[in-house]
Design a protein around this motif. Structure first.
Motif, mmCIF file in Angstrom:
data_model
loop_
_atom_site.group_PDB
_atom_site.id
_atom_site.type_symbol
_atom_site.label_atom_id
_atom_site.label_comp_id
_atom_site.label_asym_id
_atom_site.label_seq_id
_atom_site.Cartn_x
_atom_site.Cartn_y
_atom_site.Cartn_z
ATOM 1 N N GLY A 1 -16.491 -2.594 27.200
ATOM 2 C CA GLY A 1 -15.883 -1.712 28.197
ATOM 3 C C GLY A 1 -15.827 -2.320 29.578
ATOM 4 N N THR A 2 -16.188 -3.583 29.707
ATOM 5 C CA THR A 2 -16.085 -4.260 31.008
ATOM 6 C C THR A 2 -15.189 -5.485 30.853
ATOM 7 O OG1 THR A 2 -17.856 -5.887 30.763
ATOM 8 C CG2 THR A 2 -18.513 -3.644 31.359
ATOM 9 N N ALA A 3 -15.034 -6.217 31.946
ATOM 10 C CA ALA A 3 -14.175 -7.405 31.915
ATOM 11 C C ALA A 3 -14.897 -8.632 31.381
ATOM 12 C CB ALA A 3 -13.668 -7.688 33.327
ATOM 13 N N VAL A 4 -16.168 -8.473 31.035
ATOM 14 C CA VAL A 4 -16.946 -9.633 30.582
ATOM 15 C C VAL A 4 -16.963 -9.697 29.065
ATOM 16 C CG1 VAL A 4 -19.330 -10.505 30.439
ATOM 17 C CG2 VAL A 4 -18.368 -9.816 32.645
ATOM 18 N N GLY A 5 -16.856 -10.901 28.539
ATOM 19 C CA GLY A 5 -16.893 -11.079 27.087
ATOM 20 C C GLY A 5 -17.627 -12.356 26.721
ATOM 21 N N PRO A 6 -17.841 -12.581 25.426
ATOM 22 C CA PRO A 6 -18.557 -13.772 24.983
ATOM 23 C C PRO A 6 -17.826 -15.045 25.406
ATOM 24 C CG PRO A 6 -18.195 -12.244 23.162
ATOM 25 C CD PRO A 6 -17.381 -11.745 24.314
ATOM 26 N N ALA A 7 -18.587 -16.049 25.841
ATOM 27 C CA ALA A 7 -18.010 -17.366 26.147
ATOM 28 C C ALA A 7 -18.162 -18.246 24.903
ATOM 29 C CB ALA A 7 -18.719 -17.969 27.353
ATOM 30 N N ALA A 8 -17.689 -19.503 24.993
ATOM 31 C CA ALA A 8 -17.666 -20.373 23.804
ATOM 32 C C ALA A 8 -19.058 -20.630 23.255
ATOM 33 C CB ALA A 8 -16.978 -21.689 24.161
ATOM 34 N N GLU A 9 -20.003 -20.899 24.123
ATOM 35 C CA GLU A 9 -21.372 -21.187 23.678
ATOM 36 C C GLU A 9 -22.049 -19.897 23.227
ATOM 37 O OE1 GLU A 9 -24.610 -23.814 23.232
ATOM 38 O OE2 GLU A 9 -22.538 -24.297 23.799
ATOM 39 N N PRO A 10 -22.641 -19.849 22.023
ATOM 40 C CA PRO A 10 -23.284 -18.600 21.566
ATOM 41 C C PRO A 10 -24.329 -18.113 22.573
ATOM 42 C CG PRO A 10 -23.214 -20.216 19.793
ATOM 43 C CD PRO A 10 -22.723 -20.921 21.029
ATOM 44 N N GLY A 11 -24.372 -16.808 22.776
ATOM 45 C CA GLY A 11 -25.370 -16.224 23.683
ATOM 46 C C GLY A 11 -25.005 -16.329 25.146
ATOM 47 N N THR A 12 -23.778 -16.737 25.443
ATOM 48 C CA THR A 12 -23.344 -16.804 26.845
ATOM 49 C C THR A 12 -22.126 -15.903 27.051
ATOM 50 O OG1 THR A 12 -21.813 -18.662 26.529
ATOM 51 C CG2 THR A 12 -24.124 -19.206 27.012
ATOM 52 N N TYR A 13 -21.951 -15.494 28.304
ATOM 53 C CA TYR A 13 -20.850 -14.580 28.645
ATOM 54 C C TYR A 13 -20.145 -15.057 29.906
ATOM 55 C CZ TYR A 13 -22.937 -11.321 25.334
ATOM 56 O OH TYR A 13 -23.417 -10.734 24.203
ATOM 57 N N SER A 14 -18.892 -14.655 30.024
ATOM 58 C CA SER A 14 -18.167 -14.938 31.261
ATOM 59 C C SER A 14 -17.137 -13.834 31.506
ATOM 60 C CB SER A 14 -17.470 -16.312 31.190
ATOM 61 O OG SER A 14 -16.602 -16.330 30.081
ATOM 62 N N GLY A 15 -16.628 -13.805 32.737
ATOM 63 C CA GLY A 15 -15.672 -12.763 33.119
ATOM 64 C C GLY A 15 -14.295 -13.039 32.531
ATOM 65 N N GLY A 16 -13.471 -11.994 32.484
ATOM 66 C CA GLY A 16 -12.150 -12.172 31.911
ATOM 67 C C GLY A 16 -11.122 -11.240 32.506
ATOM 68 N N ALA A 17 -10.711 -10.244 31.723
ATOM 69 C CA ALA A 17 -9.622 -9.360 32.123
ATOM 70 C C ALA A 17 -10.074 -8.332 33.152
ATOM 71 C CB ALA A 17 -9.089 -8.643 30.888
ATOM 72 N N GLU A 18 -9.106 -7.570 33.635
ATOM 73 C CA GLU A 18 -9.399 -6.468 34.550
ATOM 74 C C GLU A 18 -10.326 -5.461 33.880
ATOM 75 O OE1 GLU A 18 -8.260 -5.214 37.781
ATOM 76 O OE2 GLU A 18 -8.322 -7.398 37.909
ATOM 77 N N VAL A 19 -11.300 -4.975 34.630
ATOM 78 C CA VAL A 19 -12.254 -4.019 34.080
ATOM 79 C C VAL A 19 -11.550 -2.793 33.513
ATOM 80 C CG1 VAL A 19 -14.099 -2.405 34.657
ATOM 81 C CG2 VAL A 19 -14.160 -4.751 35.507
ATOM 82 N N GLY A 20 -10.642 -2.244 34.284
ATOM 83 C CA GLY A 20 -10.009 -1.001 33.875
ATOM 84 C C GLY A 20 -9.257 -1.148 32.567
ATOM 85 N N GLU A 21 -8.548 -2.264 32.419
ATOM 86 C CA GLU A 21 -7.798 -2.467 31.197
ATOM 87 C C GLU A 21 -8.727 -2.536 29.994
ATOM 88 O OE1 GLU A 21 -4.558 -2.265 30.809
ATOM 89 O OE2 GLU A 21 -4.727 -1.624 32.878
ATOM 90 N N THR A 22 -9.870 -3.176 30.199
ATOM 91 C CA THR A 22 -10.805 -3.310 29.090
ATOM 92 C C THR A 22 -11.367 -1.957 28.709
ATOM 93 O OG1 THR A 22 -11.376 -5.385 30.123
ATOM 94 C CG2 THR A 22 -12.725 -4.707 28.273
ATOM 95 N N ALA A 23 -11.663 -1.140 29.724
ATOM 96 C CA ALA A 23 -12.201 0.184 29.448
ATOM 97 C C ALA A 23 -11.183 1.000 28.660
ATOM 98 C CB ALA A 23 -12.551 0.889 30.757
#
Ligand code: SF4
Length: 388
Positions: free
Chosen positions: A354-376
């Protein structure tokens, strides 16, 4: 002899039921207060949308909370009014909320009070003493200025105009005042009404928190019936139905919020009114709509919500692993139980849903991405889809 001293003689200085912060996924998402101490269970105001009522009649079973744990000042800020109103009628005779305030004053514990009640003015003497030490904020909950809508949705709570008068008296005593507009219900009020609500509240308080309606399974059918029954009085029942279909999928203990697109026509005029009135608009569900400076980006009475966490992760230059995240998160002094919960959600990949953050390539890591609202929005659509 002052009222404070007279009452202190009658009541022990205890803080009933001090809880560690709530640790459900839902509270981490939007309403993540620190520790809370509520004097009662049940709430006579009996609002139709109350997050704490189930199928039972919450408003008819008000009791003094058991237990009398002394507060530990190291636990941090006490949130009063999380699951029940601290100034509902029973407080007139039980004085338990007043007892909490006196104990907080004696132990120099900061308190954040959330209320729809007007009886708070009785305690201005204690609150003013706390305020002199920067230890208190009184947050009034007001979702509408319209008496008819308040009567429909907040059955036995004081009228909005009376709450504003109480806020005025509290502010006149130099006690910090803010407002909590929750739930914001898309379609309930017109853009003009929302603008005026924001402006009026901003003239009395420094911050106007808001959270859009979180639909919960236990009362959803009844609440929906109330809204349908008030269709002629509210601004647009169609807008409400579009934002919240009657049939929703409820997962675990989570509340279902509407998506940004359905909330914007209500939130934006409201934000305009608040900012024109000179206060900070704090959008709990859609934090990118928040205006004005907060302390370190996070309002000081709260622990980081999932959205605060997501904002921090998005602000980093690359993917974030747990150790990096935890170094930041632990700076806000969450308890061990809470940290363990957040870690579990992190490992399961559920923390940032429900946020703009999602899994990054390395397992167990995350990074930002799309607009928060769109993801929600996508999240809600996915939930709706899941029930088919
Ligand atoms: S005042 Fe707050 S706790 Fe009481 S019924 Fe209304 S929403 Fe629930």
């Amino acid at each position: 002899m002052s009222t404070l001293i007279e009452i202190s003689k009658r009541k022990p200085r205890e803080i009933p039921r001090v809880f560690d912060f709530q640790t459900s996924i839902e509270t981490i998402r939007a309403h993540h207060w620190r520790v809370f101490s509520d004097a009662y269970s049940g709430c006579a105001f009996n609002c139709s949308y109350c997050l704490y009522k189930g199928p039972d009649d919450y408003g008819r079973h008000v009791k003094v909370s058991p237990g009398s744990a002394e507060a530990d000042p190291s636990m941090g800020i006490l949130d009063i009014g999380t699951t029940t109103d601290p100034y509902q009628p029973i407080e007139g005779t039980e004085l338990r909320t007043r007892g909490i305030l006196e104990a907080a004053l004696a132990q120099r514990i900061p308190v954040f009070i959330l209320t729809r009640g007007t009886m708070v003015t009785r305690d201005i003497d204690v609150l003013a003493e706390l305020a002199k030490q920067g230890l208190v904020e009184v947050c009034f909950s007001v979702i509408t200025l319209r008496e008819d809508l308040a009567r429909t949705l907040e059955h036995r709570a004081p009228a909005p105009a009376d709450r504003l008068k109480a806020a005025e008296q509290v502010a006149a005593a130099e006690i910090p005042v803010s407002f909590h507009v929750a739930p914001v219900i898309p379609g309930l009020q017109s853009p003009t009404e929302m603008d005026r609500l924001g402006y009026e509240l901003a003239s009395l308080g420094s911050h106007v928190f808001n959270a859009v309606l979180g639909a919960q399974k236990g009362w959803w059918d009844t609440f929906y019936g109330v809204m349908e029954g008030a269709a002629d009085a509210i601004d647009s029942i169609e807008a409400f139905r579009a934002a919240y279909p009657r049939e929703l999928t409820f997962e675990r203990d989570a509340a279902v919020n509407c998506g940004l697109a359905d909330a914007l026509s209500t939130l934006l005029p409201f934000r305009d009114g608040v900012t024109r009135g000179g206060a900070t608009f704090v959008a709990e569900n859609f934090p990118h709509l928040t205006t004005g400076p907060l302390e370190n980006g996070i309002y000081r009475w709260k622990l980081p919500t999932v959205y605060d966490m997501a904002r921090w992760v998005s602000a980093q230059t690359g993917p974030v692993d747990w150790d990096m995240f935890c170094a930041w998160y632990s700076g806000h002094t969450p308890g061990d139980r809470l940290t363990a919960l957040v870690r579990g959600l992190w490992d399961q990949g559920e923390l940032f849903v429900g946020t703009a953050v999602g899994p990054a390539a390395e397992p167990g890591t995350y990074s930002g991405g799309a607009e928060v609202g769109e993801t929600a929005r996508t999240t809600l659509v996915a939930r709706r889809g899941a029930r088919k």
